[in-house]
Design a protein around this motif. Structure first.
Motif, PDB file in Angstrom:
ATOM      1  N   LEU B  59      -7.924  -6.814   9.352  1.00 11.54           N
ATOM      2  CA  LEU B  59      -8.930  -5.798   8.869  1.00 11.54           C
ATOM      3  C   LEU B  59      -9.572  -5.620   7.642  1.00 11.54           C
ATOM      4  O   LEU B  59     -10.232  -4.888   7.292  1.00 11.54           O
ATOM      5  CB  LEU B  59      -8.396  -4.379   9.310  1.00 11.54           C
ATOM      6  N   ASP B  60      -8.666  -6.562   6.742  1.00 14.82           N
ATOM      7  CA  ASP B  60      -8.871  -6.613   5.312  1.00 14.82           C
ATOM      8  C   ASP B  60      -8.794  -5.105   4.555  1.00 14.82           C
ATOM      9  O   ASP B  60      -9.297  -4.767   3.699  1.00 14.82           O
ATOM     10  CB  ASP B  60     -10.442  -6.964   5.012  1.00 14.82           C
ATOM     11  N   VAL B  61      -7.680  -4.445   5.252  1.00 11.74           N
ATOM     12  CA  VAL B  61      -7.238  -3.129   4.469  1.00 11.74           C
ATOM     13  C   VAL B  61      -6.114  -3.649   3.594  1.00 11.74           C
ATOM     14  O   VAL B  61      -5.089  -4.310   3.691  1.00 11.74           O
ATOM     15  CB  VAL B  61      -6.448  -2.424   5.570  1.00 11.74           C
ATOM     16  N   PRO B  62      -6.264  -3.213   2.233  1.00  4.76           N
ATOM     17  CA  PRO B  62      -5.524  -3.649   1.239  1.00  4.76           C
ATOM     18  C   PRO B  62      -4.115  -2.788   1.347  1.00  4.76           C
ATOM     19  O   PRO B  62      -4.254  -1.695   1.961  1.00  4.76           O
ATOM     20  CB  PRO B  62      -6.118  -3.148  -0.071  1.00  4.76           C
ATOM     21  N   TYR B  63      -2.841  -3.363   0.848  1.00  6.77           N
ATOM     22  CA  TYR B  63      -1.590  -2.715   1.150  1.00  6.77           C
ATOM     23  C   TYR B  63      -1.655  -1.427   0.228  1.00  6.77           C
ATOM     24  O   TYR B  63      -0.967  -0.618   0.857  1.00  6.77           O
ATOM     25  CB  TYR B  63      -0.538  -3.750   0.476  1.00  6.77           C
ATOM     26  N   GLN B  64      -2.280  -1.172  -0.792  1.00  2.82           N
ATOM     27  CA  GLN B  64      -2.393   0.069  -1.318  1.00  2.82           C
ATOM     28  C   GLN B  64      -2.862   1.131  -0.533  1.00  2.82           C
ATOM     29  O   GLN B  64      -2.561   2.373  -0.650  1.00  2.82           O
ATOM     30  CB  GLN B  64      -3.157   0.156  -2.791  1.00  2.82           C
ATOM     31  N   THR B  65      -4.064   0.882   0.126  1.00  2.00           N
ATOM     32  CA  THR B  65      -4.665   1.816   0.855  1.00  2.00           C
ATOM     33  C   THR B  65      -3.693   2.228   1.911  1.00  2.00           C
ATOM     34  O   THR B  65      -3.662   3.337   2.199  1.00  2.00           O
ATOM     35  CB  THR B  65      -5.816   1.159   1.598  1.00  2.00           C
ATOM     36  N   TYR B  66      -3.008   1.278   2.743  1.00  2.00           N
ATOM     37  CA  TYR B  66      -2.112   1.517   3.804  1.00  2.00           C
ATOM     38  C   TYR B  66      -1.064   2.434   3.255  1.00  2.00           C
ATOM     39  O   TYR B  66      -0.538   3.453   3.944  1.00  2.00           O
ATOM     40  CB  TYR B  66      -1.605   0.318   4.308  1.00  2.00           C
ATOM     41  N   PHE B  67      -0.506   2.089   1.981  1.00  2.00           N
ATOM     42  CA  PHE B  67       0.675   2.895   1.424  1.00  2.00           C
ATOM     43  C   PHE B  67       0.282   4.276   1.185  1.00  2.00           C
ATOM     44  O   PHE B  67       1.086   5.068   1.032  1.00  2.00           O
ATOM     45  CB  PHE B  67       1.258   2.199   0.116  1.00  2.00           C
ATOM     46  N   SER B  68      -1.097   4.424   0.839  1.00  2.14           N
ATOM     47  CA  SER B  68      -1.460   5.950   0.485  1.00  2.14           C
ATOM     48  C   SER B  68      -1.126   6.920   1.474  1.00  2.14           C
ATOM     49  O   SER B  68      -0.737   8.068   1.421  1.00  2.14           O
ATOM     50  CB  SER B  68      -2.927   5.996   0.007  1.00  2.14           C
ATOM     51  N   GLY B  69      -0.955   6.283   2.805  1.00  4.02           N
ATOM     52  CA  GLY B  69      -0.759   7.272   4.034  1.00  4.02           C
ATOM     53  C   GLY B  69       0.934   7.082   4.242  1.00  4.02           C
ATOM     54  O   GLY B  69       1.629   7.838   4.530  1.00  4.02           O
ATOM     55  N   ALA B  70       1.482   5.692   4.078  1.00  4.81           N
ATOM     56  CA  ALA B  70       2.717   5.377   4.562  1.00  4.81           C
ATOM     57  C   ALA B  70       3.775   5.772   3.584  1.00  4.81           C
ATOM     58  O   ALA B  70       4.931   6.138   3.845  1.00  4.81           O
ATOM     59  CB  ALA B  70       3.062   3.778   4.701  1.00  4.81           C
ATOM     60  N   GLN B  71       3.267   6.302   2.306  1.00  4.78           N
ATOM     61  CA  GLN B  71       4.171   6.824   1.131  1.00  4.78           C
ATOM     62  C   GLN B  71       4.961   8.105   1.710  1.00  4.78           C
ATOM     63  O   GLN B  71       5.854   8.179   1.434  1.00  4.78           O
ATOM     64  CB  GLN B  71       3.415   7.099   0.037  1.00  4.78           C
ATOM     65  N   PHE B  72       4.169   8.825   2.689  1.00  2.55           N
ATOM     66  CA  PHE B  72       4.924  10.050   3.161  1.00  2.55           C
ATOM     67  C   PHE B  72       6.111   9.814   4.071  1.00  2.55           C
ATOM     68  O   PHE B  72       7.011  10.497   4.027  1.00  2.55           O
ATOM     69  CB  PHE B  72       3.795  10.943   3.989  1.00  2.55           C
ATOM     70  N   ILE B  73       6.333   8.504   4.670  1.00  2.00           N
ATOM     71  CA  ILE B  73       7.342   8.140   5.314  1.00  2.00           C
ATOM     72  C   ILE B  73       8.274   7.655   4.254  1.00  2.00           C
ATOM     73  O   ILE B  73       9.626   7.849   4.432  1.00  2.00           O
ATOM     74  CB  ILE B  73       6.958   7.149   6.479  1.00  2.00           C
ATOM     75  N   HIS B  74       7.846   6.835   3.568  1.00  3.93           N
ATOM     76  CA  HIS B  74       8.663   6.240   2.464  1.00  3.93           C
ATOM     77  C   HIS B  74       9.267   7.172   1.765  1.00  3.93           C
ATOM     78  O   HIS B  74      10.572   6.955   1.200  1.00  3.93           O
ATOM     79  CB  HIS B  74       7.623   5.209   1.606  1.00  3.93           C
ATOM     80  N   PHE B  75       8.761   8.060   1.333  1.00  2.00           N
ATOM     81  CA  PHE B  75       9.119   9.100   0.512  1.00  2.00           C
ATOM     82  C   PHE B  75      10.799   9.827   1.090  1.00  2.00           C
ATOM     83  O   PHE B  75      11.679  10.120   0.507  1.00  2.00           O
ATOM     84  CB  PHE B  75       8.538  10.480   0.265  1.00  2.00           C
ATOM     85  N   LEU B  76      10.573   9.898   2.660  1.00  2.00           N
ATOM     86  CA  LEU B  76      12.050  10.242   3.091  1.00  2.00           C
ATOM     87  C   LEU B  76      13.205   9.752   2.798  1.00  2.00           C
ATOM     88  O   LEU B  76      14.115  10.161   3.328  1.00  2.00           O
ATOM     89  CB  LEU B  76      11.666  10.446   4.681  1.00  2.00           C
TER      90      LEU B  76
END
Lengths: 115, 249
Positions: B59-76
């Protein structure tokens, strides 16, 4: 409410750990220092109950937390195409030997046990 | 149709996309994993990562865009490391009673694994920053990132290597233990769990928790122990490597 209080305590201990590491230049990562501080605090039953609820939730879903970092593989495909085979070999050999050595060693040092 | 395109373009740039897709895929892959009797190859982290990486690329979504949401999980991951105090405290009696041999197994296992990784990287002619990113691979990802950074490795590579090491243990553990004839009784489960937690940190421990409770408790214990031990011996390893091979570039 218990889990929320517990989660807040985990964050506070993490912040405490980060502070200790910076102030005393410890060779530990902040959350590790926080964990070490939290262990003796768990002797207090009221604190223990709240931490238990939050810790169980986090640790039961622990593998989920690795997904965002894992997806990061997609940003290093160039590196993996150059070194991927060697890195894969290194990871498999070192992990398999490490797991076998740890399990074997634990099974062959039983004699000192009194129970 | 243009409305859909516009809607998608909007949705894929909000943090909602990364967060919701990670959670949804993880729940789906976990359900399949349970249906398949927790077969190691059906590992939910493995499949969530593969599917997400493919979908984002497609879908051509850059990792940074994905991570802007996934960071809430990563933070845990940070509070989760602190939460390891709980299994350590629960198992404190066992831990104190068996401390010398648990300590020895965790230390030797962890050091051997890191030495093999760094030694092989040297022999196979990998650049030093890759070797230093490989060294802390048996420590849980957030801690591995910090350690790699201190040693001159790349934190994000260290995190990926740690996740891969976790998956290798979760996938192969069962076969390694059967091969070296580790029993399936109480002490055998303790050995299996402890070895998985020592080398394959959180992902190995997650696998152990799902397979057997004693294995899970010892894996949590090993994970916490390795985090403390590796943070202390890793700087020594770095010092030895640089002493042996100061010109590694």
């Amino acid at each position: 409410m218990q889990a929320l209080t517990g989660f807040t305590l985990l964050l506070i201990f993490q912040a405490l750990g980060e502070m200790l590491v910076r102030v005393f230049h410890l060779p530990l990562p902040g959350p590790v220092a926080g964990m070490v501080c939290l262990i003796p605090a768990l002797y207090w039953p009221r604190l223990r109950q709240t931490v238990e609820a939050a810790a169980n939730f986090l640790l039961n879903n622990l593998s989920l937390l690795f997904v965002p970092v894992g997806v990061g593989v997609m940003t290093h495909l160039d590196l993996l195409s150059e070194f991927g085979a060697r890195i894969g070999l290194i990871l498999v050999v070192s992990s398999v030997v490490g797991i076998a050595v740890t399990a074997w060693l634990l099974g062959h040092t039983k004699e000192d046990e009194h129970a | 149709m243009p409305d859909f395109v516009e809607l998608w373009t909007y949705l894929s740039t909000t943090p909602l996309f990364g967060l919701a897709s990670t959670l949804a895929l993880y729940i789906i892959t976990s359900t399949i994993y349970k249906k398949l009797n927790q077969h190691p190859l059906a590992n939910p982290v493995l499949w969530t990562v593969i599917v997400l990486a493919c979908v984002l690329t497609w879908l051509d979504v850059p990792y940074q865009t994905y991570f802007s949401g996934a960071q809430f999980i990563h933070f845990l991951l940070g509070p989760a490391v602190v939460a390891l105090a709980w299994p350590l405290w629960q198992k404190r009696v066992d831990l104190m009673r068996r401390l010398p041999r648990l300590f020895l197994a965790a230390l030797v296992g962890g050091v051997v694994s890191a030495l093999i990784a760094v030694g092989m990287a040297w022999l196979l002619d990998l650049p030093q920053y890759l070797a230093m990113s490989l060294a802390p691979k048996s420590v849980t990802a957030p801690v591995a990132m910090g350690l790699a950074e201190k040693m001159g490795g790349l934190p994000e590579l260290a995190a990926i290597f740690a996740v891969l090491t976790g998956l290798i243990g979760a996938l192969l553990g069962k076969y390694i233990f059967d091969l070296i004839r580790i029993a399936r009784d109480t002490s055998g489960w303790a050995q299996r769990g402890f070895a998985l937690g020592t080398i394959s940190h959180g992902i190995g421990a997650a696998r152990a928790i799902q397979v057997q409770p004693t294995a899970g408790a010892f894996a949590g214990l090993a994970l916490g122990l390795q985090v403390i031990l590796a943070s202390l011996w890793m700087p020594v390893l770095l010092w030895v490597i640089l002493w042996l091979n100061p010109t590694w570039g």
